[in-house]
Design a protein around this motif. Structure first.
Motif, short mmCIF file in Angstrom:
data_model
loop_
_atom_site.label_atom_id
_atom_site.label_comp_id
_atom_site.label_asym_id
_atom_site.label_seq_id
_atom_site.Cartn_x
_atom_site.Cartn_y
_atom_site.Cartn_z
N GLY A 130 116.48 14.86 40.77
CA GLY A 130 117.51 15.82 40.42
C GLY A 130 116.92 17.07 39.80
N ILE A 131 117.76 18.07 39.70
CA ILE A 131 117.31 19.35 39.13
C ILE A 131 116.85 19.20 37.68
N MET A 132 117.42 18.22 36.97
CA MET A 132 117.06 18.03 35.56
C MET A 132 115.88 17.08 35.37
N GLN A 133 115.29 16.61 36.47
CA GLN A 133 114.09 15.77 36.45
C GLN A 133 114.25 14.53 35.57
N ILE A 134 115.18 13.67 35.96
CA ILE A 134 115.46 12.43 35.24
C ILE A 134 114.65 11.31 35.86
N GLU A 135 113.91 10.59 35.03
CA GLU A 135 113.10 9.47 35.54
C GLU A 135 114.01 8.29 35.88
N LYS A 136 114.00 7.92 37.14
CA LYS A 136 114.85 6.83 37.63
C LYS A 136 114.11 6.01 38.66
N LYS A 137 114.60 4.77 38.86
CA LYS A 137 114.02 3.91 39.90
C LYS A 137 114.52 4.29 41.28
N GLU A 138 115.72 4.89 41.34
CA GLU A 138 116.31 5.31 42.61
C GLU A 138 116.75 6.76 42.50
N PRO A 139 116.79 7.48 43.63
CA PRO A 139 117.15 8.90 43.59
C PRO A 139 118.57 9.14 43.08
N ILE A 140 118.72 10.26 42.38
CA ILE A 140 120.05 10.72 41.97
C ILE A 140 120.19 12.18 42.40
N SER A 141 121.42 12.63 42.55
CA SER A 141 121.68 14.01 42.99
C SER A 141 121.51 14.96 41.81
N ASP A 142 121.53 16.26 42.11
CA ASP A 142 121.45 17.28 41.06
C ASP A 142 122.61 17.13 40.08
N ILE A 143 123.82 16.94 40.61
CA ILE A 143 125.00 16.79 39.75
C ILE A 143 124.86 15.58 38.85
N GLU A 144 124.39 14.45 39.39
CA GLU A 144 124.21 13.24 38.57
C GLU A 144 123.17 13.47 37.49
N SER A 145 122.11 14.22 37.80
CA SER A 145 121.09 14.50 36.79
C SER A 145 121.64 15.41 35.70
N ILE A 146 122.48 16.38 36.08
CA ILE A 146 123.11 17.27 35.09
C ILE A 146 124.05 16.47 34.20
N GLU A 147 124.85 15.60 34.81
CA GLU A 147 125.78 14.78 34.04
C GLU A 147 125.04 13.87 33.06
N PHE A 148 123.92 13.30 33.49
CA PHE A 148 123.11 12.45 32.63
C PHE A 148 122.65 13.23 31.39
N VAL A 149 122.14 14.45 31.61
CA VAL A 149 121.64 15.28 30.50
C VAL A 149 122.79 15.71 29.61
N LEU A 150 123.92 16.09 30.20
CA LEU A 150 125.07 16.52 29.40
C LEU A 150 125.56 15.41 28.47
N LYS A 151 125.61 14.19 28.97
CA LYS A 151 126.06 13.07 28.13
C LYS A 151 125.08 12.83 26.98
N LYS A 152 123.80 12.95 27.29
CA LYS A 152 122.79 12.76 26.25
C LYS A 152 122.87 13.89 25.22
N LEU A 153 123.04 15.12 25.68
CA LEU A 153 123.18 16.26 24.77
C LEU A 153 124.43 16.13 23.91
N GLU A 154 125.53 15.66 24.53
CA GLU A 154 126.78 15.48 23.79
C GLU A 154 126.59 14.48 22.64
N LYS A 155 125.86 13.42 22.92
CA LYS A 155 125.59 12.41 21.90
C LYS A 155 124.74 12.99 20.77
N ILE A 156 123.70 13.75 21.14
CA ILE A 156 122.84 14.39 20.13
C ILE A 156 123.66 15.38 19.33
N TYR A 157 124.50 16.16 20.02
CA TYR A 157 125.34 17.17 19.37
C TYR A 157 126.28 16.53 18.34
N SER A 158 126.94 15.46 18.74
CA SER A 158 127.94 14.85 17.85
C SER A 158 127.31 14.15 16.65
N THR A 159 126.07 13.68 16.78
CA THR A 159 125.44 12.97 15.65
C THR A 159 124.51 13.83 14.81
#
Length: 198
Positions: A130-159
């Motif tokens: 993906g565009i966000m370069q997420i380490e995975k065992k199977e391929p993910i799309s650009d949108i899935e990589s963005i969503e993965f990062v956004l969820k992680k950022l949201e968690k960091i942001y809220s805590t």
């Protein structure tokens, strides 16, 4: 004794089912050529898998603050492509995610990501996708990589960040917590985007 009977039975079956049905048990020259080519292809495949790592030369000394036009063009491109998805859920993180996206895309452009995908299909090795370069065992799309990062950022942001600091300091904390190190280039990109939006 048991192994003896198994071996004897297996030999009898091989004799009846295979050897007795052919005129010659030795391969013909055509079959030998085919086996040699299969061996060569297998050898080249294993060599490429173990020894070749395709990487683009990355200019670590790039200063995004000096190339504002590139940042603004990339921002416009990604905003038109992913803007609806990002703004519908994570508008308060949008400039941070676009900054990270521009940085990651610069380091691993789309062509190289396609080559990574091809390598995965050939060798089935874990990689960054993906565009966000997420380490995975199977391929993910650009949108899935963005969503993965956004969820992680949201968690960091809220805590760690929410209502604690000013905007730029908050961005620095988000990026440092996500990457586990400070990446000044992303802050530079963020500042250019922020200035462009004013």
């Amino acid at each position: 004794m048991k192994k003896y009977f198994i071996t004897l039975g297996s030999s009898y079956l091989v004799n009846i089912l295979i050897i007795n049905r052919v005129d010659n048990i030795f391969p013909s020259m055509e079959n030998v050529k085919l086996l040699v080519w299969l061996f060569i292809i297998g050898y080249v495949f294993v060599y490429i898998k173990n020894n070749i790592d395709i990487k683009l030369p990355v200019n670590n000394n790039i200063s995004f603050s000096e190339d504002r036009e590139y940042v603004v063009m990339q921002y416009a491109k990604f905003k038109s492509k992913y803007g609806t998805f990002i703004s519908s859920k994570y508008n308060y993180l949008s400039q941070v995610i676009y900054s990270m996206m521009i940085y990651e895309n610069y380091n691993r452009p789309e062509l190289m990501r396609r080559i990574d995908l091809l390598k995965y299909r050939l060798f089935r090795e874990e990689n960054k996708f993906g565009i966000m370069q997420i380490e995975k065992k199977e391929p993910i799309s650009d949108i899935e990589s963005i969503e993965f990062v956004l969820k992680k950022l949201e968690k960091i942001y809220s805590t760690n960040v929410k209502e604690k600091m000013g905007e730029v300091d908050s961005v620095k904390i988000l990026i440092k917590k996500y990457y586990k190190k400070e990446i000044r280039e992303i802050i530079s990109i963020y500042n250019i985007i922020n200035e462009f939006n004013k």
